[in-house]
Write a protein that holds these residues in place. Sequence first.
Motif, PDB file in Angstrom:
ATOM      1  N   ASP A 112      53.849 -39.932   6.260  1.00  0.00           N
ATOM      2  CA  ASP A 112      52.550 -40.521   6.565  1.00  0.00           C
ATOM      3  C   ASP A 112      51.486 -39.524   6.094  1.00  0.00           C
ATOM      4  OD1 ASP A 112      50.436 -41.909   7.567  1.00  0.00           O
ATOM      5  OD2 ASP A 112      50.945 -41.629   9.680  1.00  0.00           O
ATOM      6  N   THR A 113      50.639 -39.973   5.185  1.00  0.00           N
ATOM      7  CA  THR A 113      49.665 -39.058   4.594  1.00  0.00           C
ATOM      8  C   THR A 113      48.435 -38.924   5.489  1.00  0.00           C
ATOM      9  OG1 THR A 113      50.421 -39.758   2.428  1.00  0.00           O
ATOM     10  CG2 THR A 113      48.356 -38.542   2.514  1.00  0.00           C
ATOM     11  N   LEU A 114      48.038 -37.704   5.745  1.00  0.00           N
ATOM     12  CA  LEU A 114      46.851 -37.442   6.566  1.00  0.00           C
ATOM     13  C   LEU A 114      45.618 -37.985   5.861  1.00  0.00           C
ATOM     14  CD1 LEU A 114      47.759 -33.778   7.491  1.00  0.00           C
ATOM     15  CD2 LEU A 114      47.443 -35.617   9.149  1.00  0.00           C
ATOM     16  N   SER A 115      44.724 -38.555   6.662  1.00  0.00           N
ATOM     17  CA  SER A 115      43.549 -39.165   6.050  1.00  0.00           C
ATOM     18  C   SER A 115      42.387 -38.192   5.926  1.00  0.00           C
ATOM     19  CB  SER A 115      43.123 -40.390   6.866  1.00  0.00           C
ATOM     20  OG  SER A 115      42.877 -40.011   8.194  1.00  0.00           O
ATOM     21  N   GLY A 116      42.448 -37.089   6.609  1.00  0.00           N
ATOM     22  CA  GLY A 116      41.350 -36.128   6.532  1.00  0.00           C
ATOM     23  C   GLY A 116      41.875 -34.725   6.681  1.00  0.00           C
ATOM     24  N   ILE A 117      41.010 -33.756   6.428  1.00  0.00           N
ATOM     25  CA  ILE A 117      41.511 -32.381   6.421  1.00  0.00           C
ATOM     26  C   ILE A 117      41.405 -31.705   7.785  1.00  0.00           C
ATOM     27  CG2 ILE A 117      39.340 -31.281   5.739  1.00  0.00           C
ATOM     28  CD1 ILE A 117      41.069 -29.462   3.929  1.00  0.00           C
ATOM     29  N   THR A 118      40.533 -32.196   8.673  1.00  0.00           N
ATOM     30  CA  THR A 118      40.363 -31.463   9.931  1.00  0.00           C
ATOM     31  C   THR A 118      41.635 -31.491  10.777  1.00  0.00           C
ATOM     32  OG1 THR A 118      39.338 -33.422  10.896  1.00  0.00           O
ATOM     33  CG2 THR A 118      37.873 -31.710  10.082  1.00  0.00           C
TER      34      THR A 118
END
Lengths: 475, 399
Positions: A310-316
Motif C-alpha cells: 500500500d503506497t503512502l499518500s504523503g510524506i509526513t
Amino acid sequence: MDAYISSIAGYLPLLRLNRADAAREFSWAGLPLPRKGLRAVAGWDEDPLTMAVESARSLVDESAPDAIRFASTSAYFTDRAQSAIMLDALALPRTTRSSDVANTRRAGTSALLDALLAARDEIVAVAEKRDVQPGNPSQLAFGDGAAAIRTGTSGGARLVGHASLTHDFIDRYSSREHPTSYAYEERFARDVSIAEMLLPAVRAACESAGIEPSAIAQVAVAEPVGGCWASGARKLGIEATNHCATVSDNAGDLGAAHALYGFGLALHSAKVGDYVLLAGFGSGVDALIFVVERDVPGASAMAAALEEGDTLSGITRFLSLTGSIDIDWGMRSEFSQKAQATVLERIGRDMIGFIGGRDSTGNVQFPKSDIPVNPALGAVEKLEDVRLAEDTATIVSITADRLNFTPDPPFDFGLVQFDNGARVLMEMTDRPKGGFAVGQKVRMRLRIKSQNKALGFRTYFWKAAPLTRQQLGDA
Amino acid sequence: MAKGIKDKVAIIGMGCTRFGERWDVGADGLMVEAFAEALADAGIERDRIGAAWVGNALDDINVGNSALPAAHALRLKQIPVTRVENMCATGTEALRGASYAVASGAVDIALAIGVEKLKDTGYGGLPLRTKGVQNDLWMPYGSAPGTFAQLAGAYAAKHGIDAADLKRAMAHVSWKSHQNGTKSPKAHLRKAIEMDKIIGAPLIADPLGLFDCCGVSDGAAAAIVTTPEIARELGISNPVTVKAIQLSASNGTELQFSDWDGASVPNTQAAAQRAYAEAGISDPRSEIDITEVHDCFSITELVTMEDLGLSDPGRAPADILDGRYDADGAIPCQLDGGLKCFGHPVGATGLRMVYEVYNQLSGRAGDRQKDNVRIGLTHNLGGAPFNSVAAVAILGRMD
C-alpha cells in the motif's frame, strides 16, 4: 557432507513510499535524493525482531532446527538476544541453540555461510529497520524488510563454493553517537569495493566451486553503491542481471537482509543446473556459489511480495514512522507502559508464542487459566498447549478507535474468533483500504505490543491482519 | 431465589451536585455539596448515619484511595466507611452496599455517596495503564468509545440493519438526551443539538461520532437510606423504596468463549432478569414508567433497551425512531439528560440516575416531571460490552 538451502522466505512491511514523491518534497533543498522506485516502510509496531520472525515462521515445521541465528545492524536490544526472543515467538524448544550476529551489512551472509559450513539444520533470519535522517539519500534508498533461510543436508540449492574477504573498508558506518548511516564519497566506495573486495572474492568463490565466473546464471550481490556491480560483472564476464537491484528498486536497500532477499529472487528465476552467486558486502565480502538442483520452497513468494503493498499518500506519515519527525500527540500519549520481568518470566513465553490452552472438552482458550472459561467446566484442570499464531480467525466485532493513542492512527481492535473455539480481543495491524469489518478473515502477525522509550524496552504480541495484501497500484 | 430486599430499604434523602467542569471545587467540596443536600432532604442530623459506602472509580488519579477522603471531607465520626469501586457501575455499587447494610439490620441509617473529580487531571476517557501485569502483555488498550463502538457493527451484522439506518437511530438517542438536558439545571450539557449535526460529527471510534459519546465530568451524588419503619418515624409516610438492586459481572466468557455475538451486553440481561424477579415485575414494558440507563454511548442505550426487555431483539432502532423512549414517549429514558448531557463523573453516575428517579417518584423533577411515575429503573454499566459489570436498580413507592 554437502550443505543445502532447504527453504527460503522473505518479509516486507505493508507500506511503500514512492521515492519520486518524497524527493519532490525535498526539491527546495537541492539535495541529491534517489527518485527511482519504491521504499518499503515498516509500521510503527515493526522492528527487526518482528520482521525476522515474520520471515522465519514459514520455515518452521514439525521438526525443530538445530540452531537459529538472527542477524541485523539495527536490532533494538543490545543486551538481550533477539534470537532468544525469536525462539519463543516461533515456539521452538529451549534446547535449540541460538546466536545473534551484528555490526555489519555482511552479517546475513556470514551467518548463512557459518550455518552451511556446519552442515546443520539451522534457520538464519536477517532483518533491518535502520534509523534514517531526512535529507540523507539513505532515508529514501534504504528499505525495511527481512529474509530467512533454512539450511540442511538436503534441499534445492547446494553450496558448491565460497570465499570470504575481511576488509575494514569504510564506505559508510553508523555508531552509538551517529546512529544513522554516514556515507563517504560514492566513487571511492564504488572503485575500491569492486577492485579490492568484490572481484577477488567472487573469483575465489568460483575457483572454489570449480567454475568460471561466466558460468554464473543468477546473481544476488549486495552493492555498496547502487549499480556498481555492473562494472565488476563485465570484468568477470557475468551477463546475469543483479537481483539485488530489483530489491533496491522495489523495496530499498535492506541492509544485512538485502543479499538474502535478492538471493530469493535469484532462486525464483533459476533453472535446475543454474549456478547462483550470492554476495554480501560490508567490512569485506562473503561470496557463495550454489548450484540449483530443484525448486527451493518459498522463493516464488518472495518475488510475489515485491508486487504487494500500500503506497503512502504523503510524506509526513513516512517521516513519523521512520522517527524523522517527533509529533506531539498531546496528553493522550502521556502514559508509561512498564513491563515486569517477573511477569514475562512467568507467562511471557505463552504470550509471545501465542500459546493458548485446550480444555478437557476440546475447547481452546487464550490466555490459559486454572479454571477453564468453558461454562461446561468448573474445576481446576491442566490445559494442553495450543499455538494460535499460525491459525486464521474471523472478526466478531471491530472499531477504528480515533481517541486512543497510537503512533499510527486509527487504533483498530476487536474480538476475533478462531475456528478451534478460542476468542481473543486483539489489536489489528496492516489496515486495509476501507478498514476492517465484521466477518472478515484475519491472520496473526507478531508486532510490538508496547514500548517504553524512557526505559528502552518493548514487548511483543500478535496482532490480527488481513489474510492477503493488495497488489501495488490497486485503488 | 433469595427473598431479596424489596421494600426493606427506603431512600429518605438525596443530593446531587451540578455536574460538569467544576473548576471551582475539589473532590471534597463536591462530596460536601451532595451530602449537604441529602442531609437536608432527609431532615436528619449527620451523626445519625451509622455507616457509609463511598464510590469512586478512578482513585489513583483524583479522589484518592480508601474511605479516608470521604471520611475527612464529610467529617464522619469514626463510623464504618467503605470505599467501593466497580468501574462505571460504582455509584450503584455504593447504594447496594448501604442498602444491604440497612436491610440486614446491621445499620439503621446508611449513606451512599459517589464522587469523581477528573477535570484536574486531563483525563479524557482513555484506559488507565496498569504496571506490567499479565493482561498488559496481550490485551489491547482500547478507549471506552472504542470498546462500545464494537456493539454497533456486531448489532448491524446480527440483525441485518443498514449502517446508515443504525446511525440514524443512534443519533436519535443523543438528540433525545440533548433535548432533555435543556430541562435539567444541574446537567453538564444543556444545549439541544440537531440530528444532522449529530450524524455529521467527526468520528471518535467508528461508527460513533462526537455526539454519540458522553464525556466525563466532575460531580457527586448521595443517598441516605434507612428502613421503611424508621422513615415513617421520621415523618415520611410513603417513602421511595428499593424494589431491587442486582449486579452481574463478566467471568470472561464473552471475551474468551465463543457463544456471544457481540450485539448485546449479557450482564445487563442477567442483572435485569434478577432485578425483575426481586421486584416482582413480570412485564417490564407495562410496569416500568421511566428509565435512566447507562448511555455512555448512543449504541449502548440502543442495545440496553433490548437487554432490559423493553424492545424486542432487533427492534430497538425502530422503537427509538418512533419516539418510544423520548420524554413524551411510552417509557421515557434519560429524562435528566443521562450520561450524555447530565454528565458522567464515573463514581457518581449510578447515584445520579437514582437521584432522577427519586425526584420523579417524589414529584420534584421540575420541568421534567412526568405524571404517574410509579416505578423507575436505573441501569449502570461498567467496563466494556465484552467485559462488564452491570447494575440494575428498581425504585418505587412503598405503597
